[in-house]
Motif scaffolding. Structure first.
Motif, PDB file in Angstrom:
ATOM      1  N   LYS A 177       0.682  -1.247  -0.077  1.00  0.00           N
ATOM      2  CA  LYS A 177       0.019   0.013  -0.139  1.00  0.00           C
ATOM      3  C   LYS A 177       0.942   1.272  -0.020  1.00  0.00           C
ATOM      4  O   LYS A 177       0.294   2.356  -0.829  1.00  0.00           O
ATOM      5  N   ILE A 178       1.851   1.185   0.886  1.00  0.00           N
ATOM      6  CA  ILE A 178       2.931   2.436   0.818  1.00  0.00           C
ATOM      7  C   ILE A 178       3.460   2.589  -0.290  1.00  0.00           C
ATOM      8  O   ILE A 178       3.667   3.710  -1.063  1.00  0.00           O
ATOM      9  N   ARG A 179       3.894   1.363  -1.164  1.00  0.00           N
ATOM     10  CA  ARG A 179       4.655   1.452  -2.601  1.00  0.00           C
ATOM     11  C   ARG A 179       3.841   1.981  -3.510  1.00  0.00           C
ATOM     12  O   ARG A 179       4.167   2.925  -4.520  1.00  0.00           O
ATOM     13  N   LYS A 180       2.392   1.566  -3.420  1.00  0.00           N
ATOM     14  CA  LYS A 180       1.499   2.045  -4.311  1.00  0.00           C
ATOM     15  C   LYS A 180       1.170   3.587  -4.180  1.00  0.00           C
ATOM     16  O   LYS A 180       1.237   4.522  -5.249  1.00  0.00           O
ATOM     17  N   GLU A 181       1.064   3.953  -2.951  1.00  0.00           N
ATOM     18  CA  GLU A 181       0.807   5.408  -2.735  1.00  0.00           C
ATOM     19  C   GLU A 181       2.392   6.382  -3.332  1.00  0.00           C
ATOM     20  O   GLU A 181       2.041   7.626  -3.659  1.00  0.00           O
ATOM     21  N   ASN A 182       3.329   5.823  -3.128  1.00  0.00           N
ATOM     22  CA  ASN A 182       4.595   6.385  -3.599  1.00  0.00           C
ATOM     23  C   ASN A 182       4.454   6.478  -5.175  1.00  0.00           C
ATOM     24  O   ASN A 182       5.125   7.615  -5.653  1.00  0.00           O
ATOM     25  N   ARG A 183       4.247   5.493  -5.667  1.00  0.00           N
ATOM     26  CA  ARG A 183       4.097   5.596  -7.273  1.00  0.00           C
ATOM     27  C   ARG A 183       3.035   6.870  -7.607  1.00  0.00           C
ATOM     28  O   ARG A 183       3.272   7.316  -8.709  1.00  0.00           O
ATOM     29  N   HIS A 184       1.945   6.761  -6.836  1.00  0.00           N
ATOM     30  CA  HIS A 184       0.921   7.906  -7.265  1.00  0.00           C
ATOM     31  C   HIS A 184       1.581   9.239  -7.126  1.00  0.00           C
ATOM     32  O   HIS A 184       1.078  10.340  -7.722  1.00  0.00           O
ATOM     33  N   GLU A 185       2.268   9.300  -6.150  1.00  0.00           N
ATOM     34  CA  GLU A 185       3.040  10.712  -5.928  1.00  0.00           C
ATOM     35  C   GLU A 185       3.692  11.195  -6.872  1.00  0.00           C
ATOM     36  O   GLU A 185       4.009  12.288  -7.081  1.00  0.00           O
ATOM     37  N   MET A 186       4.469  10.228  -7.635  1.00  0.00           N
ATOM     38  CA  MET A 186       5.543  10.696  -8.582  1.00  0.00           C
ATOM     39  C   MET A 186       5.011  11.293  -9.745  1.00  0.00           C
ATOM     40  O   MET A 186       3.909  11.318 -10.503  1.00  0.00           O
TER      41      MET A 186
END
Length: 161
Positions: free
Chosen positions: A152-161
């Motif tokens: 979930k944290i990785r997915k959120e990081n991808r969305h922020e980029m």
């Protein structure tokens, strides 16, 4: 009384480790560990064996930690500002600190029990088996919960980029 001494000898290191994973303060962990066993001794009659003794002790410890957090919130703004003072950090360590803060912000947004599993694993290096015991679940549940939180944290990081 002798029974409580045996319980203390057996579970004190684990309860201390659990508390240290929450507060990251040696002295506070020691104090809360002592208070945990004091509270356990006062209310041992309320323990009916519905869960393992270790889990019961950790729930007392967690409750005491939450009380401590409420107490800390009442501290003065000056003390809080002192903790957040980054002026003396080098540029690299300041960037690393910001990244760690961002990670913990994301961890804080996770739902329980995912958040607690992540904290126990990342901060205290508890094994998945130990996390399962603390949470009243099995080792596999702890592994899956940790993995889902990480994803979930990785997915959120991808969305922020």
């Amino acid at each position: 009384m002798e029974e409580m001494v045996e319980i203390y000898k057996k579970y004190m290191p684990q309860v201390y480790k659990f508390l240290f994973s929450l507060c990251h303060d040696v002295h506070l962990s020691e104090e809360l560990t002592q208070e945990t066993f004091f509270q356990a001794m006062k209310s041992i009659d309320n323990f009916h064996g519905d869960c393992r003794l270790y889990v019961w002790l950790c729930s007392i410890a967690k409750h005491l930690w939450y009380k401590e957090l409420k107490k800390k919130k009442r501290e003065t703004a000056a003390e809080n500002a002192e903790q957040a003072d980054y002026r003396n950090l080098t540029e690299n360590s300041a960037i690393q600190k910001v990244e760690v803060i961002e990670l913990y912000k994301k961890l804080h947004l996770l739902e329980e029990p995912v958040r607690e599993v992540m904290y126990l694993r990342l901060n205290a290096d508890f094994t998945f088996k130990e996390i399962g015991e603390i949470m009243g679940k099995d080792e596999n549940w702890a592994r899956v919960t940790f993995y889902r939180g990480k994803q979930k944290i990785r997915k959120e990081n991808r969305h922020e980029m």
